[in-house]
Scaffold this active site. Structure first.
Site, mmCIF file in Angstrom:
data_model
loop_
_atom_site.group_PDB
_atom_site.id
_atom_site.type_symbol
_atom_site.label_atom_id
_atom_site.label_comp_id
_atom_site.label_asym_id
_atom_site.label_seq_id
_atom_site.Cartn_x
_atom_site.Cartn_y
_atom_site.Cartn_z
ATOM 1 C CD GLU A 121 106.418 57.989 68.942
ATOM 2 O OE1 GLU A 121 105.534 57.901 68.078
ATOM 3 O OE2 GLU A 121 106.260 58.576 70.008
ATOM 4 C CG ASN A 265 105.319 57.147 60.355
ATOM 5 O OD1 ASN A 265 106.135 57.118 61.258
ATOM 6 N ND2 ASN A 265 104.515 56.129 60.063
ATOM 7 C CD GLU A 298 98.232 57.645 65.443
ATOM 8 O OE1 GLU A 298 99.209 58.415 65.514
ATOM 9 O OE2 GLU A 298 97.909 56.887 66.391
#
Ligand code: BES
Ligand code: ZN
Length: 654
Positions: A121, A265, A298
């Site tokens: 990213e 991710n 996350e």
């Protein structure tokens, strides 16, 4: 090759000419020479197009095949690979070489200590292979990694592990499959040697998920808290949002060399080690809370960011603002709501307000971008979260969750926009959010001015409210915003006066939607003390001329802890501002006895939460004070804050 730094505009968004539905990636890993083979299934979306333009940076191209045939109709140009005369649908095979050791930009595949690790990213995947490196191209990834077994015993990528084996030259390979379509920025690869903390989690619907936390050798004694936090986050997301984890394994890797805090991710989060490791002997309470928040953040991206991603990078706040809101709620539900709120608001006032008033100011959804990496800002994240919080305040938890469900049902597995999100909230609640959408396009911090009037003969209390946002060079004319203003009224004994008008109860959240508006409250028997902007119900500056006595009363009696803290801050701000002037005129600094007494009574109040007391006695930061004055006199500000701390210390010690 030098590259043009070109501005991109939100309004010129175009759907891609081609998309990629599936990709098989093959890595032959070596720190200095890694060979990447990418086999992509490409599909034309725009019938007018016949050249495929892929992104690629610092790549050495080896070969290109289309449908197994060597292809020569291509050229490389300024960060692009342009492939000509391509069919409607085809299989593209690209082989290229990269050098992770020489990769110092920390985008793409790089070396961190003895670990090979990726960061994609926002636009890092183009440092790995030629690709449609944009968030609205969603493909199913299969990744095969081959590397030396002794140096890299762990070979990780997104999804579930589907196969593995060994070669007879000391290497081994592992194959991963992620069946959830995702944009390239969510791709991750890790190769290295670690100690691993394993655990498992059984989800709401009975899925048994393996949890694996990879840390540097010798660090297992500091891994427990991150694992506890992860399990709490998974449970919380099920109960509060109805979001369940969707793969058989969830991996977290801690590395030392990581630009940001952490990255979401799919199935393989990568963290800066400082947001993973903690033990009681060396870590502070704050470290523990930060780890919980970042692990949560996350994890929460799995739905808000990964399952539903962003159409383009202008929509970054769609995932970041929403996910910050979610991690704030997680910390508040599992910890102290008022302390969390106070800390978040302090950050807004001290830093986001400053950003919003600076030449760097931009709306939470920017209109133009040159370098995407510069847009991971407090405005996109923190103000973005405040905008989501305002929706929550306007809709209430139940309708907000109905909005989330509708948003998820409509956009799961695709790339969405901020408008899509607001539309789902509007459709689920039937609340008109037309005006509210301006929060996404208008930059700057609105100033809300409140003047009041008490009509003794009518037993009425009036709040005259106006709003203004200062014009900026790119937005000369600012429009009124939809501001939820949460209020309460108190009598001089500190009792709440119920809000009513024309015989009807009035909700504590006022809808401020015009430049000027008056709200009338009936049956108010004496001039009340207003508690305004409770819970910081909107990211605005508030101007109301409180007296010291009113603030002292709110600090002691307001029903809402945030309002108590806010009153304390306002009280302090009066004397900080006054003393800055005194300091500049070389007069003695003052803090009247009634202020000291008010603070002392809070300190002695046994019913008051000690954590709240600590917050009440925390002075505004020098950065925040700088926001209140026209000319920033850093030394005067510093001396005044020190004076008040000293004064408090001396007076409270007695
Ligand atoms: N997606 C970001 C990480 C990121 C940011 C990658 C910018 C590339 C460029 C991640 O979800 C994130 O926001 N991380 C924060 C921590 C979080 C608790 C706000 C970070 O890294 O600071
Ligand atoms: Zn994030």
């Amino acid at each position: 090759m030098t590259q043009q730094r070109q501005e991109k505009y939100r309004q010129y968004y175009q759907v891609p000419d081609y998309t990629i539905t599936d990709i098989e990636l093959d890595f032959v890993l070596d720190p200095a020479t890694t060979i990447v083979t990418a086999i992509s299934r490409v599909k034309r979306l725009n019938s007018q197009a016949n050249v495929l333009i892929l992104d690629g940076k610092n790549l050495i191209l080896h070969t290109i095949h289309i449908d197994d045939k060597p292809w020569t109709a291509y050229r490389e140009e300024a960060g692009k690979l342009i492939i000509e005369s391509v069919p409607d649908t085809f299989v593209l095979k690209v082989v290229n070489e990269i050098n992770p050791l020489k990769n110092t930009v920390l985008e793409g595949l790089y070396v961190s200590a003895d670990v090979l690790c990726t960061q994609c990213e926002a636009e890092g995947f183009r440092h790995i292979t030629y690709y449609l490196d944009r968030p609205d191209v969603l493909a199913r990834f299969t990744t095969c990694i081959i590397a030396d077994k002794s140096s890299y015993p762990y070979l990780l990528s997104n999804g579930n592990q589907i196969d593995k084996g060994e070669t007879n030259d000391g290497r081994h390979w592992v194959k991963w499959q992620d069946h959830f379509p995702k944009p390239s920025y969510l791709f991750a690869l890790i190769a290295g040697d670690f100690d691993v903390l394993y655990d498992n989690y059984v989800s709401q619907s009975g899925r048994n998920v393996t949890l694996a936390l990879f840390v540097d050798k010798g660090n297992l004694d500091r891994a427990d808290w991150a694992m506890v936090s992860l399990k709490n986050a998974m449970r919380w997301d099920e109960t509060r949002f109805g979001y369940e984890y969707d793969l058989d394994i969830y991996m977290i890797v801690a590395v030392d060399c990581f630009n940001m805090g952490a990255m979401e991710n799919k199935g393989l989060n990568i963290f800066n080690a400082k947001y993973v490791l903690a033990k009681t002997e060396t870590a502070t309470d704050k470290d523990y809370l930060n780890i919980k928040a970042v692990i949560g953040h996350e994890y929460f991206h799995n739905w808000t960011g990964n399952r539903i991603t962003c159409r383009d990078w202008f929509q970054l706040s769609l995932k970041e603002g929403l996910t910050v809101f979610r991690d704030q709620e997680f910390s508040s539900d599992l910890g102290s709501r008022s302390v969390n709120r106070i800390e978040n608001v302090s950050l807004m006032r001290a830093h986001q307000f400053a950003e919003d008033a600076s030449p760097m100011a931009h709306p939470i959804r920017p209109e133009k971008v040159i370098e995407m990496n510069n847009f991971y800002t407090l405005t996109v994240y923190e103000k973005g979260a405040e905008v989501i919080r305002m929706l929550h305040t306007l809709l209430g938890e139940e309708q907000f969750q109905a909005g989330m469900k509708l948003y998820t049902a409509r956009h799961d597995g695709s790339a969405a926009t901020c408008d899509d999100f607001v539309q789902a909230m509007q459709d689920a609640s039937n609340i008109d959010l037309t005006l509210f959408r301006r929060w996404y396009s208008q930059l700057g911090t609105p100033l809300v001015t409140v003047r009041d009037e008490y009509l003794a003969e009518k037993q009425q209390y009036l709040l005259h409210i106006s709003q203004i946002t200062a014009p900026t060079s790119d937005q000369a004319e600012k429009l009124p915003l939809h501001i939820p203003l949460d209020i309460e009224l108190y009598d001089t004994q500190g009792n709440v006066i119920p809000l009513q008008h024309s015989g009807r109860a009035v909700h504590s959240v006022l809808n401020v939607v015009k430049v000027e508006q008056t709200f009338v409250f009936d049956q108010v028997n004496s001039p009340p003390i207003p508690s305004l902007l409770r819970e910081f119900s909107a990211p605005v500056k508030l101007d109301y001329s409180y007296t010291d006595e009113q603030l002292a009363l709110l600090m002691q009696y307001a029903s809402n802890d945030f309002a108590r803290w806010d009153a304390a801050q306002s009280l302090l701000s009066i004397y900080i501002k006054e003393n800055v002037v005194r300091q500049q005129q070389r007069e003695d600094l003052i803090l009247p006895q009634h202020i000291i007494d008010a603070f002392k009574s809070v300190l002695l109040d046994e019913a008051c939460d000690p954590a709240l007391k600590a917050q009440l006695f925390t002075l505004p930061s020098e950065n925040e004070v700088a926001e209140w004055v026209a000319i920033i006199d850093a030394i005067a500000i510093h001396n005044v804050i020190n004076f008040i701390i000293q004064k408090f210390a001396n007076e409270m010690a007695a």
